[in-house]
Design a protein around this motif. Sequence first.
Motif, PDB file in Angstrom:
ATOM      1  N   MET A   1     -40.612 -11.688 -21.271  1.00 16.93           N
ATOM      2  CA  MET A   1     -39.364 -12.440 -21.286  1.00 16.93           C
ATOM      3  C   MET A   1     -38.185 -11.477 -21.426  1.00 16.93           C
ATOM      4  O   MET A   1     -37.602 -11.078 -20.459  1.00 16.93           O
ATOM      5  CB  MET A   1     -39.387 -13.427 -22.438  1.00 16.93           C
ATOM      6  N   GLY A   2     -37.873 -11.121 -22.675  1.00 11.91           N
ATOM      7  CA  GLY A   2     -36.873 -10.094 -22.905  1.00 11.91           C
ATOM      8  C   GLY A   2     -35.458 -10.442 -22.487  1.00 11.91           C
ATOM      9  O   GLY A   2     -34.675  -9.562 -22.193  1.00 11.91           O
ATOM     10  N   ASN A   3     -35.120 -11.736 -22.433  1.00 14.53           N
ATOM     11  CA  ASN A   3     -33.742 -12.062 -22.107  1.00 14.53           C
ATOM     12  C   ASN A   3     -32.843 -11.762 -23.291  1.00 14.53           C
ATOM     13  O   ASN A   3     -33.168 -12.083 -24.431  1.00 14.53           O
ATOM     14  CB  ASN A   3     -33.613 -13.531 -21.691  1.00 14.53           C
ATOM     15  N   LEU A  22     -34.638 -18.147 -31.496  1.00 15.63           N
ATOM     16  CA  LEU A  22     -34.743 -17.298 -30.313  1.00 15.63           C
ATOM     17  C   LEU A  22     -35.757 -16.174 -30.466  1.00 15.63           C
ATOM     18  O   LEU A  22     -36.589 -15.969 -29.590  1.00 15.63           O
ATOM     19  CB  LEU A  22     -33.369 -16.723 -29.959  1.00 15.63           C
ATOM     20  N   THR A  23     -35.679 -15.462 -31.592  1.00 20.57           N
ATOM     21  CA  THR A  23     -36.582 -14.318 -31.766  1.00 20.57           C
ATOM     22  C   THR A  23     -38.035 -14.777 -31.854  1.00 20.57           C
ATOM     23  O   THR A  23     -38.927 -14.124 -31.320  1.00 20.57           O
ATOM     24  CB  THR A  23     -36.211 -13.462 -32.989  1.00 20.57           C
ATOM     25  N   GLU A  28     -34.405 -11.708 -27.069  1.00 22.60           N
ATOM     26  CA  GLU A  28     -33.830 -10.591 -27.813  1.00 22.60           C
ATOM     27  C   GLU A  28     -32.367 -10.908 -28.123  1.00 22.60           C
ATOM     28  O   GLU A  28     -31.570 -11.134 -27.219  1.00 22.60           O
ATOM     29  CB  GLU A  28     -33.913  -9.322 -26.955  1.00 22.60           C
ATOM     30  N   VAL A  29     -32.042 -10.960 -29.416  1.00 23.42           N
ATOM     31  CA  VAL A  29     -30.653 -11.206 -29.809  1.00 23.42           C
ATOM     32  C   VAL A  29     -29.965  -9.845 -29.875  1.00 23.42           C
ATOM     33  O   VAL A  29     -30.284  -9.018 -30.715  1.00 23.42           O
ATOM     34  CB  VAL A  29     -30.581 -11.959 -31.161  1.00 23.42           C
ATOM     35  N   VAL A  46     -22.211  -5.442 -24.993  1.00 17.71           N
ATOM     36  CA  VAL A  46     -23.665  -5.592 -24.847  1.00 17.71           C
ATOM     37  C   VAL A  46     -24.127  -6.220 -23.537  1.00 17.71           C
ATOM     38  O   VAL A  46     -25.307  -6.165 -23.216  1.00 17.71           O
ATOM     39  CB  VAL A  46     -24.293  -6.370 -26.051  1.00 17.71           C
ATOM     40  N   GLN A  47     -23.189  -6.813 -22.754  1.00 18.76           N
ATOM     41  CA  GLN A  47     -23.536  -7.435 -21.471  1.00 18.76           C
ATOM     42  C   GLN A  47     -24.805  -8.284 -21.559  1.00 18.76           C
ATOM     43  O   GLN A  47     -25.794  -7.990 -20.888  1.00 18.76           O
ATOM     44  CB  GLN A  47     -23.746  -6.328 -20.419  1.00 18.76           C
ATOM     45  N   PRO A  48     -24.785  -9.335 -22.369  1.00 20.40           N
ATOM     46  CA  PRO A  48     -26.006 -10.148 -22.537  1.00 20.40           C
ATOM     47  C   PRO A  48     -26.306 -10.998 -21.305  1.00 20.40           C
ATOM     48  O   PRO A  48     -25.443 -11.191 -20.453  1.00 20.40           O
ATOM     49  CB  PRO A  48     -25.638 -11.051 -23.717  1.00 20.40           C
ATOM     50  N   ASP A  49     -27.545 -11.497 -21.226  1.00 23.96           N
ATOM     51  CA  ASP A  49     -27.933 -12.382 -20.130  1.00 23.96           C
ATOM     52  C   ASP A  49     -27.383 -13.787 -20.369  1.00 23.96           C
ATOM     53  O   ASP A  49     -27.209 -14.559 -19.431  1.00 23.96           O
ATOM     54  CB  ASP A  49     -29.463 -12.467 -20.018  1.00 23.96           C
ATOM     55  N   LEU A  50     -27.154 -14.111 -21.650  1.00 25.47           N
ATOM     56  CA  LEU A  50     -26.708 -15.449 -22.002  1.00 25.47           C
ATOM     57  C   LEU A  50     -25.953 -15.417 -23.327  1.00 25.47           C
ATOM     58  O   LEU A  50     -26.226 -14.564 -24.168  1.00 25.47           O
ATOM     59  CB  LEU A  50     -27.946 -16.356 -22.118  1.00 25.47           C
TER      60      LEU A  50
END
Length: 120
Positions: A1-3, A22-23, A28-29, A46-50
């Motif tokens: 996964m690793g989003n 989530l964790t 990944e937070v 951090v440019q997160p996915d969501l």
Amino acid sequence: MGNRILIVDDAAFMRMMIKDILTKNGYEVVGEAADGAQAVEKYKEVQPDLVTMDITMPEMDGITALKEIKKINPNAKIIMCSAMGQQAMVIDAIQAGAKDFIVKPFQADRVLEAISKTLS
């Protein structure tokens, strides 16, 4: 996964609850922010996915932060979190580009459903 997910809420216990959900489920937070202004800075960093974004916060509210993040990345995936009775704000958020919203107090399965749907 690793989003990679950024959690934004002015209540520390809410951030903790979301982070916990989530964790435990393989996400990944990558950051947390306590207001909209911090959220925008963290997003760039951090440019997160969501992003999970609270609506009502000091400094800069979630809808303003949502719009700012959308300027940085028009494809940003943001899920709004709001307390009961904020329907008008939720509509504003969706029109501003939020992908989904979760109502507080939230159930873990609803949070995970919104996130997996948004990321897929």
